[in-house]
Design a protein around this motif. Sequence first.
Motif, PDB file in Angstrom:
ATOM      1  N   MET A  56       0.763  -1.063   0.225  1.00 26.94           N
ATOM      2  CA  MET A  56       0.075   0.027   0.109  1.00 26.94           C
ATOM      3  C   MET A  56       0.593   1.268   0.027  1.00 26.94           C
ATOM      4  O   MET A  56       0.707   2.330  -0.867  1.00 26.94           O
ATOM      5  N   LEU A  57       1.854   1.194   0.903  1.00 25.67           N
ATOM      6  CA  LEU A  57       2.895   2.410   0.903  1.00 25.67           C
ATOM      7  C   LEU A  57       3.417   2.692  -0.482  1.00 25.67           C
ATOM      8  O   LEU A  57       3.470   3.909  -1.003  1.00 25.67           O
ATOM      9  N   ARG A  58       4.054   1.605  -1.284  1.00 23.61           N
ATOM     10  CA  ARG A  58       4.471   2.110  -2.442  1.00 23.61           C
ATOM     11  C   ARG A  58       3.612   2.383  -3.424  1.00 23.61           C
ATOM     12  O   ARG A  58       3.796   3.225  -4.317  1.00 23.61           O
ATOM     13  N   SER A  59       2.265   2.064  -3.522  1.00 27.05           N
ATOM     14  CA  SER A  59       1.193   2.498  -4.315  1.00 27.05           C
ATOM     15  C   SER A  59       1.155   4.041  -3.950  1.00 27.05           C
ATOM     16  O   SER A  59       0.754   4.876  -4.888  1.00 27.05           O
ATOM     17  N   ALA A  60       1.067   4.375  -2.709  1.00 27.91           N
ATOM     18  CA  ALA A  60       0.727   5.916  -2.348  1.00 27.91           C
ATOM     19  C   ALA A  60       1.956   6.614  -2.888  1.00 27.91           C
ATOM     20  O   ALA A  60       1.547   7.873  -3.380  1.00 27.91           O
ATOM     21  N   LEU A  61       2.976   6.079  -2.460  1.00 27.63           N
ATOM     22  CA  LEU A  61       4.110   6.685  -3.133  1.00 27.63           C
ATOM     23  C   LEU A  61       4.334   6.979  -4.605  1.00 27.63           C
ATOM     24  O   LEU A  61       4.631   8.108  -5.201  1.00 27.63           O
ATOM     25  N   ALA A  62       3.851   6.172  -5.412  1.00 25.80           N
ATOM     26  CA  ALA A  62       3.787   6.244  -6.719  1.00 25.80           C
ATOM     27  C   ALA A  62       2.574   7.193  -7.365  1.00 25.80           C
ATOM     28  O   ALA A  62       2.764   7.868  -8.348  1.00 25.80           O
ATOM     29  N   LEU A  63       1.383   7.247  -6.615  1.00 25.93           N
ATOM     30  CA  LEU A  63       0.295   7.928  -6.939  1.00 25.93           C
ATOM     31  C   LEU A  63       0.492   9.533  -6.478  1.00 25.93           C
ATOM     32  O   LEU A  63      -0.126  10.437  -7.235  1.00 25.93           O
ATOM     33  N   ALA A  64       1.118   9.746  -5.637  1.00 23.25           N
ATOM     34  CA  ALA A  64       1.048  11.062  -5.070  1.00 23.25           C
ATOM     35  C   ALA A  64       1.916  11.908  -6.178  1.00 23.25           C
ATOM     36  O   ALA A  64       2.868  11.597  -6.624  1.00 23.25           O
ATOM     37  N   GLU A  65       1.363  13.264  -6.503  1.00 24.59           N
ATOM     38  CA  GLU A  65       1.847  13.877  -7.469  1.00 24.59           C
ATOM     39  C   GLU A  65       3.316  14.585  -6.714  1.00 24.59           C
ATOM     40  O   GLU A  65       4.474  14.556  -7.328  1.00 24.59           O
ATOM     41  N   THR A  66       3.324  14.913  -5.459  1.00 30.63           N
ATOM     42  CA  THR A  66       4.517  15.203  -4.707  1.00 30.63           C
ATOM     43  C   THR A  66       4.543  14.361  -3.420  1.00 30.63           C
ATOM     44  O   THR A  66       3.793  13.764  -2.997  1.00 30.63           O
ATOM     45  N   PHE A  67       5.764  14.503  -2.915  1.00 34.44           N
ATOM     46  CA  PHE A  67       6.280  13.705  -1.758  1.00 34.44           C
ATOM     47  C   PHE A  67       5.563  14.249  -0.515  1.00 34.44           C
ATOM     48  O   PHE A  67       5.295  13.628   0.430  1.00 34.44           O
ATOM     49  N   GLU A  68       5.321  15.577  -0.461  1.00 35.50           N
ATOM     50  CA  GLU A  68       4.674  16.241   0.622  1.00 35.50           C
ATOM     51  C   GLU A  68       3.188  15.668   0.841  1.00 35.50           C
ATOM     52  O   GLU A  68       2.641  15.871   1.922  1.00 35.50           O
ATOM     53  N   GLU A  69       2.550  15.121  -0.283  1.00 30.78           N
ATOM     54  CA  GLU A  69       1.021  14.589  -0.209  1.00 30.78           C
ATOM     55  C   GLU A  69       1.222  13.464   1.057  1.00 30.78           C
ATOM     56  O   GLU A  69       0.371  13.108   1.659  1.00 30.78           O
ATOM     57  N   VAL A  70       2.200  12.446   0.948  1.00 29.73           N
ATOM     58  CA  VAL A  70       2.204  11.441   1.604  1.00 29.73           C
ATOM     59  C   VAL A  70       3.429  11.322   2.715  1.00 29.73           C
ATOM     60  O   VAL A  70       3.715  10.452   3.421  1.00 29.73           O
ATOM     61  N   ALA A  71       4.152  12.547   2.998  1.00 30.93           N
ATOM     62  CA  ALA A  71       5.107  12.619   3.949  1.00 30.93           C
ATOM     63  C   ALA A  71       4.796  12.260   5.216  1.00 30.93           C
ATOM     64  O   ALA A  71       5.452  11.489   6.001  1.00 30.93           O
ATOM     65  N   PRO A  72       3.590  12.891   5.718  1.00 35.30           N
ATOM     66  CA  PRO A  72       3.369  12.353   6.923  1.00 35.30           C
ATOM     67  C   PRO A  72       3.168  10.716   7.472  1.00 35.30           C
ATOM     68  O   PRO A  72       3.749  10.382   8.300  1.00 35.30           O
ATOM     69  N   VAL A  73       2.585  10.133   6.508  1.00 32.71           N
ATOM     70  CA  VAL A  73       2.535   8.583   6.375  1.00 32.71           C
ATOM     71  C   VAL A  73       3.776   8.161   6.189  1.00 32.71           C
ATOM     72  O   VAL A  73       4.091   7.116   7.222  1.00 32.71           O
ATOM     73  N   ALA A  74       4.678   8.563   5.461  1.00 32.08           N
ATOM     74  CA  ALA A  74       5.905   7.874   5.153  1.00 32.08           C
ATOM     75  C   ALA A  74       6.816   8.307   6.270  1.00 32.08           C
ATOM     76  O   ALA A  74       7.684   7.401   6.627  1.00 32.08           O
ATOM     77  N   ILE A  75       6.774   9.261   6.870  1.00 31.88           N
ATOM     78  CA  ILE A  75       7.494   9.414   8.075  1.00 31.88           C
ATOM     79  C   ILE A  75       7.038   8.413   9.262  1.00 31.88           C
ATOM     80  O   ILE A  75       8.042   8.201  10.253  1.00 31.88           O
ATOM     81  N   THR A  76       5.844   8.231   9.439  1.00 31.93           N
ATOM     82  CA  THR A  76       5.414   7.418  10.385  1.00 31.93           C
ATOM     83  C   THR A  76       5.869   5.957   9.940  1.00 31.93           C
ATOM     84  O   THR A  76       6.315   5.279  11.069  1.00 31.93           O
ATOM     85  N   PHE A  77       5.978   5.564   8.797  1.00 34.10           N
ATOM     86  CA  PHE A  77       6.546   4.207   8.639  1.00 34.10           C
ATOM     87  C   PHE A  77       7.993   4.143   9.010  1.00 34.10           C
ATOM     88  O   PHE A  77       8.497   3.311   9.485  1.00 34.10           O
ATOM     89  N   VAL A  78       8.713   5.431   8.821  1.00 32.42           N
ATOM     90  CA  VAL A  78      10.289   5.333   9.306  1.00 32.42           C
ATOM     91  C   VAL A  78      10.227   5.354  10.702  1.00 32.42           C
ATOM     92  O   VAL A  78      11.106   4.370  11.079  1.00 32.42           O
ATOM     93  N   THR A  79       9.581   6.036  11.419  1.00 26.13           N
ATOM     94  CA  THR A  79       9.808   5.960  12.726  1.00 26.13           C
ATOM     95  C   THR A  79       9.177   4.839  13.603  1.00 26.13           C
ATOM     96  O   THR A  79       9.550   4.546  14.752  1.00 26.13           O
ATOM     97  N   THR A  80       8.469   3.916  12.838  1.00 26.76           N
ATOM     98  CA  THR A  80       7.854   3.024  13.496  1.00 26.76           C
ATOM     99  C   THR A  80       8.456   1.577  12.938  1.00 26.76           C
ATOM    100  O   THR A  80       8.079   0.676  13.538  1.00 26.76           O
ATOM    101  N   GLY A  81       8.801   1.628  12.077  1.00 27.26           N
ATOM    102  CA  GLY A  81       9.206   0.373  11.029  1.00 27.26           C
ATOM    103  C   GLY A  81      10.576  -0.189  11.576  1.00 27.26           C
ATOM    104  O   GLY A  81      11.011   0.249  12.753  1.00 27.26           O
ATOM    105  N   ASP A  82      10.908  -1.437  11.228  1.00 22.66           N
ATOM    106  CA  ASP A  82      12.074  -2.073  11.750  1.00 22.66           C
ATOM    107  C   ASP A  82      13.164  -2.147  10.731  1.00 22.66           C
ATOM    108  O   ASP A  82      12.805  -1.754   9.622  1.00 22.66           O
ATOM    109  N   THR A  83      14.352  -2.800  10.890  1.00 24.37           N
ATOM    110  CA  THR A  83      15.621  -2.643  10.070  1.00 24.37           C
ATOM    111  C   THR A  83      15.233  -3.970   8.955  1.00 24.37           C
ATOM    112  O   THR A  83      15.812  -3.949   7.945  1.00 24.37           O
ATOM    113  N   PHE A  84      14.023  -4.708   8.864  1.00 27.98           N
ATOM    114  CA  PHE A  84      14.051  -5.517   7.784  1.00 27.98           C
ATOM    115  C   PHE A  84      12.992  -4.897   6.826  1.00 27.98           C
ATOM    116  O   PHE A  84      12.962  -5.734   5.804  1.00 27.98           O
TER     117      PHE A  84
END
Length: 82
Positions: free
Chosen positions: A1-29
Amino acid sequence: MLRSALALAETFEEVAPVAITFVTTGDTFMVDFERGPILYRAFSAGYAPTRPLTAQRDRLQAFVDTEESASGIGGNWLWFRG
């Protein structure tokens, strides 16, 4: 779902809040499925010394501040190169 959102967004800023949540809560794998695509999309034009990184600074800071991201940074080099 994340890859689709990143691909469909016109700018990174549209998905930045969600993307940063993935970074801060994701793990090394999740380098190839989360952090890598986020890095690639945040810097889709690549880096140029003549272009300031104002929009990307908080994205990079999230990576630096998240221990899980920093401990697995070795896997990110291919994405940074891209």
